[in-house]
Design a protein around this motif. Structure first.
Motif, PDB file in Angstrom:
ATOM      1  N   TRP A 190       0.827  -1.211   0.000  1.00 26.43           N
ATOM      2  CA  TRP A 190       0.000   0.000   0.000  1.00 26.43           C
ATOM      3  C   TRP A 190       0.862   1.262   0.000  1.00 26.43           C
ATOM      4  O   TRP A 190       0.548   2.243  -0.680  1.00 26.43           O
ATOM      5  CB  TRP A 190      -0.954   0.018   1.195  1.00 26.43           C
ATOM      6  CG  TRP A 190      -2.167  -0.808   0.953  1.00 26.43           C
ATOM      7  CD1 TRP A 190      -2.445  -2.026   1.478  1.00 26.43           C
ATOM      8  CD2 TRP A 190      -3.262  -0.494   0.078  1.00 26.43           C
ATOM      9  NE1 TRP A 190      -3.642  -2.483   0.999  1.00 26.43           N
ATOM     10  CE2 TRP A 190      -4.167  -1.563   0.138  1.00 26.43           C
ATOM     11  CE3 TRP A 190      -3.552   0.592  -0.746  1.00 26.43           C
ATOM     12  CZ2 TRP A 190      -5.353  -1.580  -0.594  1.00 26.43           C
ATOM     13  CZ3 TRP A 190      -4.731   0.573  -1.462  1.00 26.43           C
ATOM     14  CH2 TRP A 190      -5.611  -0.497  -1.388  1.00 26.43           C
ATOM     15  N   ILE A 191       1.942   1.227   0.754  1.00 27.04           N
ATOM     16  CA  ILE A 191       2.842   2.390   0.796  1.00 27.04           C
ATOM     17  C   ILE A 191       3.483   2.610  -0.562  1.00 27.04           C
ATOM     18  O   ILE A 191       3.624   3.748  -1.029  1.00 27.04           O
ATOM     19  CB  ILE A 191       3.887   2.223   1.905  1.00 27.04           C
ATOM     20  CG1 ILE A 191       3.182   2.268   3.258  1.00 27.04           C
ATOM     21  CG2 ILE A 191       4.965   3.281   1.835  1.00 27.04           C
ATOM     22  CD1 ILE A 191       4.038   1.844   4.400  1.00 27.04           C
ATOM     23  N   ILE A 192       3.857   1.535  -1.239  1.00 32.71           N
ATOM     24  CA  ILE A 192       4.425   1.652  -2.581  1.00 32.71           C
ATOM     25  C   ILE A 192       3.398   2.250  -3.541  1.00 32.71           C
ATOM     26  O   ILE A 192       3.731   3.123  -4.360  1.00 32.71           O
ATOM     27  CB  ILE A 192       4.947   0.288  -3.075  1.00 32.71           C
ATOM     28  CG1 ILE A 192       6.163  -0.133  -2.246  1.00 32.71           C
ATOM     29  CG2 ILE A 192       5.293   0.330  -4.558  1.00 32.71           C
ATOM     30  CD1 ILE A 192       6.615  -1.563  -2.472  1.00 32.71           C
ATOM     31  N   LEU A 193       2.145   1.814  -3.431  1.00 34.34           N
ATOM     32  CA  LEU A 193       1.095   2.368  -4.301  1.00 34.34           C
ATOM     33  C   LEU A 193       0.852   3.849  -4.024  1.00 34.34           C
ATOM     34  O   LEU A 193       0.704   4.648  -4.960  1.00 34.34           O
ATOM     35  CB  LEU A 193      -0.205   1.583  -4.123  1.00 34.34           C
ATOM     36  CG  LEU A 193      -0.237   0.202  -4.754  1.00 34.34           C
ATOM     37  CD1 LEU A 193      -1.522  -0.523  -4.377  1.00 34.34           C
ATOM     38  CD2 LEU A 193      -0.117   0.304  -6.261  1.00 34.34           C
ATOM     39  N   VAL A 194       0.809   4.228  -2.760  1.00 34.42           N
ATOM     40  CA  VAL A 194       0.633   5.648  -2.419  1.00 34.42           C
ATOM     41  C   VAL A 194       1.829   6.449  -2.929  1.00 34.42           C
ATOM     42  O   VAL A 194       1.669   7.542  -3.486  1.00 34.42           O
ATOM     43  CB  VAL A 194       0.437   5.826  -0.898  1.00 34.42           C
ATOM     44  CG1 VAL A 194       0.511   7.281  -0.489  1.00 34.42           C
ATOM     45  CG2 VAL A 194      -0.883   5.221  -0.464  1.00 34.42           C
ATOM     46  N   GLY A 195       3.031   5.900  -2.761  1.00 36.48           N
ATOM     47  CA  GLY A 195       4.234   6.565  -3.258  1.00 36.48           C
ATOM     48  C   GLY A 195       4.211   6.727  -4.768  1.00 36.48           C
ATOM     49  O   GLY A 195       4.609   7.769  -5.300  1.00 36.48           O
ATOM     50  N   PHE A 211       1.870   9.558  -5.537  1.00 39.61           N
ATOM     51  CA  PHE A 211       2.544  10.828  -5.251  1.00 39.61           C
ATOM     52  C   PHE A 211       3.538  11.156  -6.359  1.00 39.61           C
ATOM     53  O   PHE A 211       3.596  12.292  -6.836  1.00 39.61           O
ATOM     54  CB  PHE A 211       3.299  10.739  -3.923  1.00 39.61           C
ATOM     55  CG  PHE A 211       2.556  11.235  -2.731  1.00 39.61           C
ATOM     56  CD1 PHE A 211       3.111  12.197  -1.915  1.00 39.61           C
ATOM     57  CD2 PHE A 211       1.315  10.744  -2.396  1.00 39.61           C
ATOM     58  CE1 PHE A 211       2.446  12.662  -0.799  1.00 39.61           C
ATOM     59  CE2 PHE A 211       0.640  11.180  -1.295  1.00 39.61           C
ATOM     60  CZ  PHE A 211       1.203  12.147  -0.483  1.00 39.61           C
ATOM     61  N   ALA A 212       4.349  10.182  -6.750  1.00 40.20           N
ATOM     62  CA  ALA A 212       5.405  10.430  -7.736  1.00 40.20           C
ATOM     63  C   ALA A 212       4.832  10.761  -9.104  1.00 40.20           C
ATOM     64  O   ALA A 212       5.283  11.702  -9.761  1.00 40.20           O
ATOM     65  CB  ALA A 212       6.341   9.226  -7.818  1.00 40.20           C
ATOM     66  N   VAL A 213       3.827  10.001  -9.539  1.00 40.30           N
ATOM     67  CA  VAL A 213       3.258  10.235 -10.867  1.00 40.30           C
ATOM     68  C   VAL A 213       2.494  11.550 -10.910  1.00 40.30           C
ATOM     69  O   VAL A 213       2.718  12.397 -11.784  1.00 40.30           O
ATOM     70  CB  VAL A 213       2.356   9.056 -11.289  1.00 40.30           C
ATOM     71  CG1 VAL A 213       1.568   9.390 -12.535  1.00 40.30           C
ATOM     72  CG2 VAL A 213       3.194   7.804 -11.513  1.00 40.30           C
ATOM     73  N   LEU A 214       1.588  11.729  -9.963  1.00 33.99           N
ATOM     74  CA  LEU A 214       0.791  12.962  -9.964  1.00 33.99           C
ATOM     75  C   LEU A 214       1.632  14.169  -9.568  1.00 33.99           C
ATOM     76  O   LEU A 214       1.423  15.263 -10.084  1.00 33.99           O
ATOM     77  CB  LEU A 214      -0.405  12.807  -9.034  1.00 33.99           C
ATOM     78  CG  LEU A 214      -1.401  11.718  -9.439  1.00 33.99           C
ATOM     79  CD1 LEU A 214      -2.474  11.550  -8.376  1.00 33.99           C
ATOM     80  CD2 LEU A 214      -2.006  12.010 -10.793  1.00 33.99           C
ATOM     81  N   LEU A 220       6.908  14.822  -5.921  1.00 44.43           N
ATOM     82  CA  LEU A 220       7.704  13.854  -6.673  1.00 44.43           C
ATOM     83  C   LEU A 220       8.750  13.213  -5.761  1.00 44.43           C
ATOM     84  O   LEU A 220       8.889  11.983  -5.708  1.00 44.43           O
ATOM     85  CB  LEU A 220       8.380  14.524  -7.869  1.00 44.43           C
ATOM     86  CG  LEU A 220       9.338  13.662  -8.681  1.00 44.43           C
ATOM     87  CD1 LEU A 220       8.586  12.526  -9.350  1.00 44.43           C
ATOM     88  CD2 LEU A 220      10.055  14.518  -9.709  1.00 44.43           C
ATOM     89  N   VAL A 221       9.460  14.017  -5.007  1.00 44.28           N
ATOM     90  CA  VAL A 221      10.483  13.521  -4.092  1.00 44.28           C
ATOM     91  C   VAL A 221       9.849  12.686  -2.974  1.00 44.28           C
ATOM     92  O   VAL A 221      10.348  11.608  -2.613  1.00 44.28           O
ATOM     93  CB  VAL A 221      11.307  14.693  -3.517  1.00 44.28           C
ATOM     94  CG1 VAL A 221      12.267  14.220  -2.452  1.00 44.28           C
ATOM     95  CG2 VAL A 221      12.048  15.411  -4.625  1.00 44.28           C
ATOM     96  N   ILE A 271       8.066   5.168  -1.988  1.00 45.27           N
ATOM     97  CA  ILE A 271       8.360   3.915  -2.690  1.00 45.27           C
ATOM     98  C   ILE A 271       9.565   3.231  -2.046  1.00 45.27           C
ATOM     99  O   ILE A 271       9.561   2.019  -1.823  1.00 45.27           O
ATOM    100  CB  ILE A 271       8.579   4.175  -4.194  1.00 45.27           C
ATOM    101  CG1 ILE A 271       7.265   4.597  -4.856  1.00 45.27           C
ATOM    102  CG2 ILE A 271       9.147   2.927  -4.877  1.00 45.27           C
ATOM    103  CD1 ILE A 271       7.421   5.103  -6.270  1.00 45.27           C
ATOM    104  N   GLY A 272      10.588   4.012  -1.730  1.00 45.54           N
ATOM    105  CA  GLY A 272      11.768   3.454  -1.075  1.00 45.54           C
ATOM    106  C   GLY A 272      11.444   2.838   0.275  1.00 45.54           C
ATOM    107  O   GLY A 272      11.895   1.743   0.609  1.00 45.54           O
TER     108      GLY A 272
END
Length: 139
Positions: free
Chosen positions: A15-20, A23-26, A40-41, A47-48
């Motif tokens: 879930w954290i990867i998906l939220v990340g 965030f990164a794409v949008l 983006l950062v 994701i990390g």
């Protein structure tokens, strides 16, 4: 009587990867419009943290906490100490942090006593951050 866990550390990490990723794409569009690349950062940092948690590394907790601390500093720099300015930037991140901490605290994984204690401390910090934002917004 069977006990079914609602979530596992691996599911939380996914879930954290998906939220990340969201965030990164949008948030990747924002610098193209001339604004700060914060989202983006932050998305890359999420994701990390999710990947570290997926690999069952305790560094994921610290990575997320460092990202939250950086977001707190950036939010105070951009919006001051006004709760209404801090809520949209930090509230969801603090809630996710509480969720991460609770999964580590209550999880049946192989984390040690020190990591569980650190998860309790970070959960308290996230709760204090939420209470401070709400207090500042109300009063």
């Amino acid at each position: 009587m069977s006990y079914r866990r609602w979530t596992s550390p691996a599911e939380t990490a996914e879930w954290i990867i998906l939220v990340g990723a969201a965030f990164a794409v949008l948030g990747g569009w924002i610098p193209w419009m001339g604004h700060a690349p914060y989202y983006l950062v932050a998305g890359i940092a999420l994701i990390g943290a999710g990947i570290l948690m997926l690999w069952n590394r305790s560094a994921g907790l610290w990575w997320y906490f460092a990202m939250f601390a950086a977001a707190l500093i950036w939010s105070i720099f951009k919006g001051g100490l006004d709760g209404w300015n801090l809520l949209p930037r930090l509230f969801v991140l603090a809630l996710i942090g509480i969720g991460i901490s609770l999964v580590i605290i209550t999880g049946n994984s192989r984390v040690g006593r020190k990591v569980r204690a650190a998860a309790i401390v970070t959960a308290v910090i996230y709760l204090v951050a939420i209470a401070s934002m709400l207090w500042s917004a109300i009063y």
